[in-house]
Design an enzyme around this catalytic site. Structure first.
Site, PDB file in Angstrom:
ATOM      1  N   ASP A  33     -13.114  81.808  27.675  1.00 65.28           N
ATOM      2  CA  ASP A  33     -12.605  81.778  29.052  1.00 65.28           C
ATOM      3  C   ASP A  33     -13.759  81.479  29.998  1.00 65.28           C
ATOM      4  OD1 ASP A  33      -9.794  83.019  30.381  1.00 65.28           O
ATOM      5  OD2 ASP A  33     -11.501  82.886  31.767  1.00 65.28           O
ATOM      6  N   ASP A  73     -16.555  77.163  29.902  1.00 66.38           N
ATOM      7  CA  ASP A  73     -15.551  76.419  30.669  1.00 66.38           C
ATOM      8  C   ASP A  73     -14.884  75.402  29.747  1.00 66.38           C
ATOM      9  OD1 ASP A  73     -14.285  74.513  32.475  1.00 66.38           O
ATOM     10  OD2 ASP A  73     -15.418  75.538  34.049  1.00 66.38           O
ATOM     11  N   TYR A 166       0.055  69.713  39.762  1.00 69.08           N
ATOM     12  CA  TYR A 166       0.270  70.528  38.562  1.00 69.08           C
ATOM     13  C   TYR A 166       1.289  69.852  37.640  1.00 69.08           C
ATOM     14  CZ  TYR A 166       1.271  74.800  35.840  1.00 69.08           C
ATOM     15  OH  TYR A 166       1.441  75.722  34.833  1.00 69.08           O
ATOM     16  N   LYS A 170       0.507  68.507  33.803  1.00 64.94           N
ATOM     17  CA  LYS A 170       1.250  69.030  32.644  1.00 64.94           C
ATOM     18  C   LYS A 170       2.026  67.905  31.933  1.00 64.94           C
ATOM     19  CE  LYS A 170      -0.024  73.339  32.803  1.00 64.94           C
ATOM     20  NZ  LYS A 170      -0.887  73.894  31.735  1.00 64.94           N
ATOM     21  N   THR A 201       2.484  86.479  34.665  1.00 62.24           N
ATOM     22  CA  THR A 201       1.016  86.473  34.592  1.00 62.24           C
ATOM     23  C   THR A 201       0.475  86.361  36.023  1.00 62.24           C
ATOM     24  OG1 THR A 201       0.686  84.086  34.607  1.00 62.24           O
ATOM     25  CG2 THR A 201       1.170  85.080  32.455  1.00 62.24           C
TER      26      THR A 201
HETATM   27  N1  LIG Z   1       2.622  81.839  34.075  1.00 60.89           N
HETATM   28  C1  LIG Z   1       3.515  80.870  34.100  1.00 60.89           C
HETATM   29  O1  LIG Z   1       4.606  81.019  34.663  1.00 60.89           O
HETATM   30  C2  LIG Z   1       3.227  79.571  33.380  1.00 60.89           C
HETATM   31  C3  LIG Z   1       4.291  78.666  33.228  1.00 60.89           C
HETATM   32  C4  LIG Z   1       4.068  77.470  32.567  1.00 60.89           C
HETATM   33  C5  LIG Z   1       2.817  77.179  32.053  1.00 60.89           C
HETATM   34  N2  LIG Z   1       1.800  78.072  32.213  1.00 60.89           N
HETATM   35  C6  LIG Z   1       0.513  77.690  31.640  1.00 60.89           C
HETATM   36  O2  LIG Z   1       0.091  78.694  30.732  1.00 60.89           O
HETATM   37  C7  LIG Z   1      -1.332  78.667  30.639  1.00 60.89           C
HETATM   38  C8  LIG Z   1      -1.853  80.073  30.842  1.00 60.89           C
HETATM   39  O3  LIG Z   1      -1.547  80.468  32.176  1.00 60.89           O
HETATM   40  P1  LIG Z   1      -1.321  81.968  32.613  1.00 60.89           P
HETATM   41  O4  LIG Z   1      -0.029  82.029  33.298  1.00 60.89           O
HETATM   42  O5  LIG Z   1      -1.634  82.894  31.506  1.00 60.89           O
HETATM   43  O6  LIG Z   1      -2.444  82.019  33.778  1.00 60.89           O
HETATM   44  P2  LIG Z   1      -3.593  83.071  34.113  1.00 60.89           P
HETATM   45  O7  LIG Z   1      -4.143  82.635  35.411  1.00 60.89           O
HETATM   46  O8  LIG Z   1      -3.085  84.453  33.976  1.00 60.89           O
HETATM   47  O9  LIG Z   1      -4.642  82.823  32.930  1.00 60.89           O
HETATM   48  C9  LIG Z   1      -5.329  81.609  32.827  1.00 60.89           C
HETATM   49  C10 LIG Z   1      -6.686  81.867  32.213  1.00 60.89           C
HETATM   50  O10 LIG Z   1      -7.365  80.605  32.096  1.00 60.89           O
HETATM   51  C11 LIG Z   1      -8.699  80.800  32.502  1.00 60.89           C
HETATM   52  N3  LIG Z   1      -9.288  79.552  32.973  1.00 60.89           N
HETATM   53  C12 LIG Z   1      -9.014  78.866  34.105  1.00 60.89           C
HETATM   54  N4  LIG Z   1      -9.791  77.802  34.211  1.00 60.89           N
HETATM   55  C13 LIG Z   1     -10.571  77.781  33.108  1.00 60.89           C
HETATM   56  C14 LIG Z   1     -11.571  76.905  32.635  1.00 60.89           C
HETATM   57  N5  LIG Z   1     -11.929  75.812  33.319  1.00 60.89           N
HETATM   58  N6  LIG Z   1     -12.157  77.185  31.445  1.00 60.89           N
HETATM   59  C15 LIG Z   1     -11.817  78.283  30.735  1.00 60.89           C
HETATM   60  N7  LIG Z   1     -10.874  79.160  31.140  1.00 60.89           N
HETATM   61  C16 LIG Z   1     -10.265  78.901  32.321  1.00 60.89           C
HETATM   62  C17 LIG Z   1      -8.631  81.835  33.609  1.00 60.89           C
HETATM   63  O11 LIG Z   1      -9.896  82.466  33.841  1.00 60.89           O
HETATM   64  C18 LIG Z   1      -7.564  82.782  33.071  1.00 60.89           C
HETATM   65  O12 LIG Z   1      -8.130  83.805  32.285  1.00 60.89           O
HETATM   66  C19 LIG Z   1      -1.807  77.679  31.704  1.00 60.89           C
HETATM   67  O13 LIG Z   1      -2.090  76.431  31.087  1.00 60.89           O
HETATM   68  C20 LIG Z   1      -0.616  77.563  32.616  1.00 60.89           C
HETATM   69  O14 LIG Z   1      -0.602  76.341  33.322  1.00 60.89           O
HETATM   70  C21 LIG Z   1       1.975  79.254  32.863  1.00 60.89           C
END
Ligand SMILES: NC(=O)c1ccc[n+]([C@@H]2O[C@H](COP(=O)([O-])OP(=O)(O)OC[C@H]3O[C@@H](n4cnc5c(N)ncnc54)[C@H](O)[C@@H]3O)[C@@H](O)[C@H]2O)c1
Length: 262
Positions: A33, A73, A166, A170, A201
């Site tokens: 992360d 990253d 976004y 995606k 989340t």
């Molecule tokens: N939560 C939702 O409703 C939802 C819906 C569809 C898709 N997603 C996707 O699911 C995935 C996880 O999202 P989430 O909801 O758990 O979000 P979140 O914000 O809770 O977690 C995302 C994590 O990614 C890390 N991160 C961000 N940029 C980074 C980088 N450049 N390098 C390394 N780590 C990095 C953050 O520090 C965080 O720990 C994402 O790709 C998001 O787009 C989420």
């Protein structure tokens, strides 16, 4: 032999839930992360600290696998390469889950730096994970059961107003992974995406803030499921795809969205 997985975005949310699932399934996991905020974005990202729903919590999950939290990253190819080399250079599973969100204004008004952060992290991050991860998956001897899994979104299929960048990122992830799947044909390495709907989340809290909503719970009503998806429900599908028995699934996009895309 213990299988080795690399998961990005692992400090919290869907990534952390995936780490916990894979560990419970016996994987050793490199839990990667950024571990610090992104100055281009107004909300806080994941940090490694012990607490509920963090990758550190996965350390407590019962299972034979080990979890190694790594601060790197996902857009930094050299950093990812160093992580993989330190772990021996070969992987069985790559899960590219790191992602960020920005929006809340019409597409053409989005702050240019925030737009770049969304494209670089969500699409560029998956491509960097493949640039480093696919050769590491191919480094395993045949017959392989390598798995590349990227977390896309319902946003790849459905227009989400005020989240155009976004949506673009995606949709890019789904297109990229589809082509990757064809390129990997016959290697024993598969490539798939999982597309969550509104999932409980911190990113969904930020989405609610961008739309001026009081709480992320408001998104539940949009999903035929009638509630938010839980991170562990997404992780369960990722873990299924990570298994040895899914050779015949490649280039697929699995919705875990409670029907949101319908
Ligand atoms: N939560 C939702 O409703 C939802 C819906 C569809 C898709 N997603 C996707 O699911 C995935 C996880 O999202 P989430 O909801 O758990 O979000 P979140 O914000 O809770 O977690 C995302 C994590 O990614 C890390 N991160 C961000 N940029 C980074 C980088 N450049 N390098 C390394 N780590 C990095 C953050 O520090 C965080 O720990 C994402 O790709 C998001 O787009 C989420």
């Amino acid at each position: 032999m213990t299988r080795l997985a690399l998961v990005t975005g692992a400090a919290r949310g869907i990534g952390a839930a995936t780490v916990a699932r894979l560990k419970a399934d016996g994987f050793d996991v490199l839990a990667v992360d950024r571990g610090e905020d992104d100055p281009r974005l107004p909300y806080s990202l994941g940090h490694f600290h012990r607490g509920p729903d963090t990758a550190d919590a996965a350390l407590d999950v019962v299972g034979e696998g080990r979890v190694v939290p790594v601060q790197a990253d996902t857009t930094d190819v050299d950093a990812l390469r160093a992580v993989v080399e330190q772990a021996g250079g070969a992987l069985d599973v790559v899960v590219a889950a790191a992602g960020v969100i920005a929006g809340g204004v019409p597409a053409w008004e989005l702050d240019a730096d925030a737009e770049t952060a969304v494209l670089e992290t969500n699409l560029g991050g998956v491509m960097a994970a493949a640039r480093v991860g696919v050769p590491a998956l191919l480094r395993r001897p045949e017959p392989r059961a390598g798995r590349f899994i990227a977390v896309a979104s319902t946003a790849a299929q459905r227009a989400l107003p005020q989240l155009a960048a976004y949506c673009a990122a995606k949709a890019g992830v789904v297109g990229y992974v589809r082509a990757l799947a064809v390129e990997l044909g016959g290697t024993g390495v598969t490539a798939n995406t999982v597309s969550p709907g509104s999932t409980r989340t911190p990113m969904l809290d930020e989405s609610a803030r961008l739309y001026g909503l009081e709480s992320a719970e408001t998104f539940a009503a949009q999903q035929p499921l009638g509630r938010l998806v839980e991170p562990d429900e997404v992780a369960a599908v990722i873990a299924f795809l990570a298994g040895r028995d899914t050779h015949a699934i490649t280039g697929a996009d699995y919705p875990v969205d409670g029907g949101l895309a319908l």
